[in-house]
Design an enzyme around this catalytic site. Structure first.
Site, mmCIF file in Angstrom:
data_model
loop_
_atom_site.group_PDB
_atom_site.id
_atom_site.type_symbol
_atom_site.label_atom_id
_atom_site.label_comp_id
_atom_site.label_asym_id
_atom_site.label_seq_id
_atom_site.Cartn_x
_atom_site.Cartn_y
_atom_site.Cartn_z
ATOM 1 N N GLY A 156 12.432 -11.860 1.872
ATOM 2 C CA GLY A 156 13.540 -12.275 2.734
ATOM 3 C C GLY A 156 14.850 -12.391 1.964
ATOM 4 O O GLY A 156 14.996 -11.858 0.856
ATOM 5 N N ASP B 1 11.792 -14.139 10.268
ATOM 6 C CA ASP B 1 12.978 -14.709 10.929
ATOM 7 C C ASP B 1 13.929 -13.642 11.488
ATOM 8 O O ASP B 1 14.762 -13.941 12.337
ATOM 9 C CB ASP B 1 13.773 -15.589 9.948
ATOM 10 C CG ASP B 1 12.913 -16.695 9.349
ATOM 11 O OD1 ASP B 1 11.924 -17.090 9.996
ATOM 12 O OD2 ASP B 1 13.230 -17.157 8.240
ATOM 13 N N ARG C 233 0.835 -1.209 0.000
ATOM 14 C CA ARG C 233 0.000 0.000 0.000
ATOM 15 C C ARG C 233 0.871 1.260 0.000
ATOM 16 O O ARG C 233 0.626 2.215 -0.760
ATOM 17 C CB ARG C 233 -0.892 -0.042 1.241
ATOM 18 C CG ARG C 233 -1.709 1.199 1.525
ATOM 19 C CD ARG C 233 -2.510 0.924 2.794
ATOM 20 N NE ARG C 233 -3.293 2.050 3.250
ATOM 21 C CZ ARG C 233 -2.854 2.982 4.076
ATOM 22 N NH1 ARG C 233 -1.595 2.947 4.502
ATOM 23 N NH2 ARG C 233 -3.646 3.959 4.474
ATOM 24 N N VAL D 183 4.123 1.570 -0.884
ATOM 25 C CA VAL D 183 4.862 1.677 -2.159
ATOM 26 C C VAL D 183 3.959 2.319 -3.198
ATOM 27 O O VAL D 183 4.329 3.275 -3.896
ATOM 28 C CB VAL D 183 5.300 0.263 -2.652
ATOM 29 C CG1 VAL D 183 5.712 0.296 -4.117
ATOM 30 C CG2 VAL D 183 6.430 -0.282 -1.781
ATOM 31 N N GLY E 224 9.547 -15.224 29.387
ATOM 32 C CA GLY E 224 10.058 -15.763 30.660
ATOM 33 C C GLY E 224 10.358 -17.250 30.615
ATOM 34 O O GLY E 224 10.088 -17.987 31.574
ATOM 35 N N LYS F 294 1.831 -21.354 29.381
ATOM 36 C CA LYS F 294 2.278 -21.282 30.773
ATOM 37 C C LYS F 294 1.090 -21.486 31.731
ATOM 38 O O LYS F 294 1.221 -22.126 32.777
ATOM 39 C CB LYS F 294 2.913 -19.914 31.021
ATOM 40 C CG LYS F 294 4.010 -19.945 32.045
ATOM 41 C CD LYS F 294 4.565 -18.563 32.256
ATOM 42 C CE LYS F 294 5.905 -18.397 31.601
ATOM 43 N NZ LYS F 294 6.515 -17.094 31.916
ATOM 44 N N GLY G 230 12.063 -19.827 12.338
ATOM 45 C CA GLY G 230 13.287 -19.027 12.251
ATOM 46 C C GLY G 230 14.295 -19.586 11.264
ATOM 47 O O GLY G 230 15.376 -19.046 11.108
ATOM 48 N N ARG H 225 5.221 -31.981 27.655
ATOM 49 C CA ARG H 225 4.405 -31.845 26.441
ATOM 50 C C ARG H 225 5.159 -30.989 25.428
ATOM 51 O O ARG H 225 6.001 -30.175 25.794
ATOM 52 C CB ARG H 225 3.060 -31.169 26.746
ATOM 53 C CG ARG H 225 2.129 -31.993 27.618
ATOM 54 C CD ARG H 225 1.577 -33.195 26.851
ATOM 55 N NE ARG H 225 0.575 -33.913 27.624
ATOM 56 C CZ ARG H 225 0.833 -34.863 28.514
ATOM 57 N NH1 ARG H 225 2.087 -35.206 28.775
ATOM 58 N NH2 ARG H 225 -0.153 -35.464 29.169
#
Ligand code: ADP
Ligand code: F6P
Length: 323
Positions: free
Chosen positions: A102, A127, A21, A23, A185, A154, A170, A248
């Site tokens: 990328g 990444d 948009r 550009v 954390g 968590k 990644g 798990r």
């Protein structure tokens, strides 16, 4: 320049739409015609190119993915194939190209530049492995998605006194694991840039969490880390009676690539997109728009694609003392 084109290539990510948009609208303001290439470099070969007006890029600012489509097109590495792409652009009078993508996509952009076709790159990869820029478009949204998942996991981990292995994307880079692990954390963060620890040391991390009275033990693992998430899971499950926690595994997968771009990504995409149009219209080529110390700068494409961006050692050290 009177006509330019824009494409998205490689893996998608949040923020590509705001980038297209920006550009488009920046170039239209200069009276330049803008064309959108569908399906990355494949669209250049198939002549799948359509004019973009301001209204064509309305309503996409908050949408994930890329409305132009993206693709991987391995044959683009062949110079004969790239000549065909340039011919298709020449036939339409398109004089310059903006590539959003990328490392691989930017290598393609550099190859076009080296063949004499004016090309500017915008770094976009979840990444954050593109050298020369502090941030790429899409990274912030993906980090927020991952941290949201860690927070949720968590909750359930603590309710059941479990250890969780959370595998994040990644490719060969540990940036997402490191930064999401820090913000989430995690008790342990495993990245390909740092060898080890061995499985016995990982046992000790789990045992320590249990002995310190933690209700959970969260380990964030980059997909590129060796020997891999499965090896750790099998080992911990085999020793679960000694460790205190059951285990798990959650592989977050492509949920990390979709979703509404954050304010940071919308703003970065808008800044980079507009600057890329300005660069191309000013006669620049072979450069990537880079975020360096909060400012936009030009970074040579040829340098950007030489190697992956190294992981910040200070952040790695910080993660070590936060468990
Ligand atoms: P990303 O851009 O997300 O890193 P890829 O590495 O898959 O994704 O690259 C995307 C596309 O860029 C490839 O499918 C190919 O079309 C093009 N490309 C990659 N490397 C090169 C290269 N060395 N020369 C020309 N084009 C390339
Ligand atoms: O480069 C972005 C990325 O999501 C990587 O993190 C991951 O390894 C890869 O793309 C997955 O690619 P695909 O969607 O083709 O499976």
């Amino acid at each position: 320049m009177k006509k330019i084109a824009v494409l998205t290539s490689g893996g998608d990510g949040p923020g590509l739409n705001p980038c297209i948009r920006a550009v488009t609208r920046r170039a239209l303001k200069e009276g330049v015609e803008v064309f959108g290439v569908r399906w990355g470099y494949q669209g250049l070969l198939d002549n799948d190119i359509t004019p973009l007006e301001s209204r064509d890029v309305s309503g996409i600012l908050g949408k994930g993915g890329t409305f132009l489509g993206t693709a991987r097109c391995p044959e683009f590495k062949d110079i004969k194939v790239r000549r065909k792409a340039i011919r298709h652009m020449n036939q339409r009078g398109i004089e310059g190209l903006i590539v959003i993508g990328g490392n691989g996509s930017l290598a393609g952009a550099n190859a076009l530049h080296e063949m004499g076709f004016p090309t500017v790159g915008i770094p976009a990869s979840i990444d954050n492995d593109i050298d020369g820029t502090d941030m790429a478009v899409g990274v912030d949204t993906t980090l927020n998605t991952i941290v949201d998942a860690i927070d949720r996991i968590k909750d359930t981990a603590s309710s059941h006194q479990r250890a969780f292995l959370i595998e994040v994307m990644g490719r060969d880079c540990g940036y997402l694991a490191l930064h999401s692990g820090l913000a989430g954390g995690a008790e342990l963060i495993l990245v390909p840039e740092r060898e080890g620890p061995d499985l016995e040391t990982i046992d000790q991390v789990v045992l320590d969490a249990y002995l310190h009275g933690k209700g959970h033990c969260i380990m964030v693992i980059a997909e590129g880390w060796k020997p891999g998430t499965r090896a750790v899971a099998e080992h911990l499950l085999a020793h679960r009676d000694d460790l205190g926690f059951d285990v798990r595994v959650t592989v977050l997968g492509h949920v990390q690539r979709g979703g509404r771009p954050t304010v940071f990504d919308r703003t970065l995409a808008t800044r980079m997109g507009a600057r890329a149009s300005e660069a191309l219209l000013n006669g620049d080529s072979g450069v990537m728009i880079a975020l360096r110390g909060g400012k936009l700068e030009y970074f040579p494409l040829v340098e950007a694609v030489k190697q992956l961006k190294p992981l910040d050692k200070v952040m790695l050290a910080l993660a070590e003392v936060m468990d």
